[in-house]
Design an enzyme around this catalytic site. Structure first.
Site, PDB file in Angstrom:
ATOM      1  CB  THR A   1      -0.980   0.025   1.188  1.00 53.32           C
ATOM      2  OG1 THR A   1      -0.266   0.140   2.425  1.00 53.32           O
ATOM      3  CG2 THR A   1      -1.837  -1.231   1.207  1.00 53.32           C
TER       4      THR A   1
ATOM      5  CG  LEU B   1      -5.448   6.296  -2.198  1.00 56.33           C
ATOM      6  CD1 LEU B   1      -6.238   6.344  -3.493  1.00 56.33           C
ATOM      7  CD2 LEU B   1      -6.254   6.975  -1.076  1.00 56.33           C
ATOM      8  CG  HIS B   2      -3.024   2.414   3.771  1.00 57.32           C
ATOM      9  ND1 HIS B   2      -1.704   2.052   3.735  1.00 57.32           N
ATOM     10  CD2 HIS B   2      -3.075   3.614   4.403  1.00 57.32           C
ATOM     11  CE1 HIS B   2      -0.974   2.989   4.319  1.00 57.32           C
ATOM     12  NE2 HIS B   2      -1.788   3.950   4.727  1.00 57.32           N
ATOM     13  CG  ASP B   3      -8.480   0.638   4.054  1.00 53.74           C
ATOM     14  OD1 ASP B   3      -7.652  -0.207   4.450  1.00 53.74           O
ATOM     15  OD2 ASP B   3      -8.994   1.478   4.812  1.00 53.74           O
TER      16      ASP B   3
ATOM     17  CB  CYS C   1      -4.528  -2.147  -2.110  1.00 49.89           C
ATOM     18  SG  CYS C   1      -3.376  -0.820  -2.564  1.00 49.89           S
TER      19      CYS C   1
END
Length: 312
Positions: free
Chosen positions: A194, A240-242, A244
């Site tokens: 991420t 933008l972690h989530d 992914c």
């Protein structure tokens, strides 16, 4: 047929983008949003989930409130990253969408028992408390899960809330340990991947220029939380972690990783919440997770821009 998913979430600006990406993708059928305490307390995460659906014009998707604290620890939150509301950056109106009265854990159990085995994917993008509680209460549902695609953990990128732990896992390491040991097929989006999914000013400007409500909201959210990440990491954008997790469901070819053993440290003095990833396969512990390491960043943001532009 669209892939059926339940998004388990603690919104969170990047959670919001992940939810909107799923709603913009006809390949996915969002059966419900289950809220968990994490980035902010439960009363705010379930409210934020309803605000996001209101923004997207999707009152048909139910929201369920789940666990308001970790399995056995005090709740740790992240207002220092996400703001007091958990969704700072733009003022959204109070949602007309109501909260479903059923508990999130009961909804997860009921849905997995009702739908044909192997047809529902769980997408946890917050602490894993709801998922662990569902598996505790109904062990029979584990074998019915198609896949768990989660955001959490780190190995090469170490920690973002402690020197060794990523936030989602650190908040409830006991829950994470139970989920990782449960035996369901598992895909892990750690900080290692991420942190490659960095926003750019051009991409944010493109979101801001979109007609309608969602694009400008995404730009405002990103403007808010990228300040923290830029200062912390010295990067040019924010990860933008989530999103992914949702991108994996849409385009797994954009990602590379390894099927390895991952254990969760629950007792370490300095390492509680660490994802002990046997990346180099130096133990004989059996593989239990597809641990993702890299993403094609440019292709990912092209996908995000294309899908998010479809929203109202």
């Amino acid at each position: 047929m669209a892939r059926k998913i339940i998004i388990d979430t603690d919104p969170g600006q990047d959670d919001a983008v992940a939810i909107l990406l799923a709603l913009a993708s006809p390949e996915l059928e969002v059966l419900g949003l289950t809220a968990v305490a994490g980035n902010v307390p439960l009363a705010l995460t379930e409210l934020n989930a309803r605000k996001i659906l209101e923004l997207a014009g999707r009152p048909d998707i139910p929201v369920f409130a789940g666990c308001d604290r970790p399995l056995s620890r005090p709740l740790i939150t992240a207002e220092h990253v996400h703001g007091k509301s958990g969704l700072d950056g733009i003022d959204l109106p109070e949602p007309r969408i109501g909260l479903h009265p059923q508990h999130a854990v009961d909804f997860i159990i009921e849905t997995l028992r009702r739908e044909p085995a192997g047809t529902v994917t769980l997408v946890p993008i917050g602490p894993l408390t709801n998922i662990a509680q569902a598996f505790r209460q109904a062990p029979d549902i584990v074998a019915r899960v198609q896949e768990i695609v989660l955001m959490g953990g780190a190995y090469f990128e170490v920690g973002n809330i402690t020197p060794t732990a990523e936030f989602n896992i650190f908040v409830d390491p006991e829950a994470a340990a139970e989920v990782f040991a449960a035996g369901a097929p598992l895909v892990v989006m750690p900080l290692d991947v991420t942190h490659e999914a960095l926003t750019s000013s051009d991409w944010i400007d493109g979101m801001r220029a979109l007609p309608g409500r969602c694009g400008p909201a995404i730009a405002s959210w990103t403007d808010f939380f990228e300040r923290f990440d830029k200062e912390k990491y010295g990067s040019e954008g924010a990860p933008l972690h989530d999103p992914c997790t949702i991108a994996w469901l849409l385009r797994p070819d954009l990602f590379t990783g390894r099927h390895i053993n991952v254990e969760i440290e629950t007792e370490g003095r300095f390492t509680a919440g660490m994802t002990v990833a046997d990346w180099w396969r130096v133990t004989d512990r059996p593989a239990n997770a597809n641990f993702i390491r890299h993403v094609d960043r440019d292709a990912l943001f092209t996908l995000l821009a294309d899908r998010l532009a479809r929203l109202p």
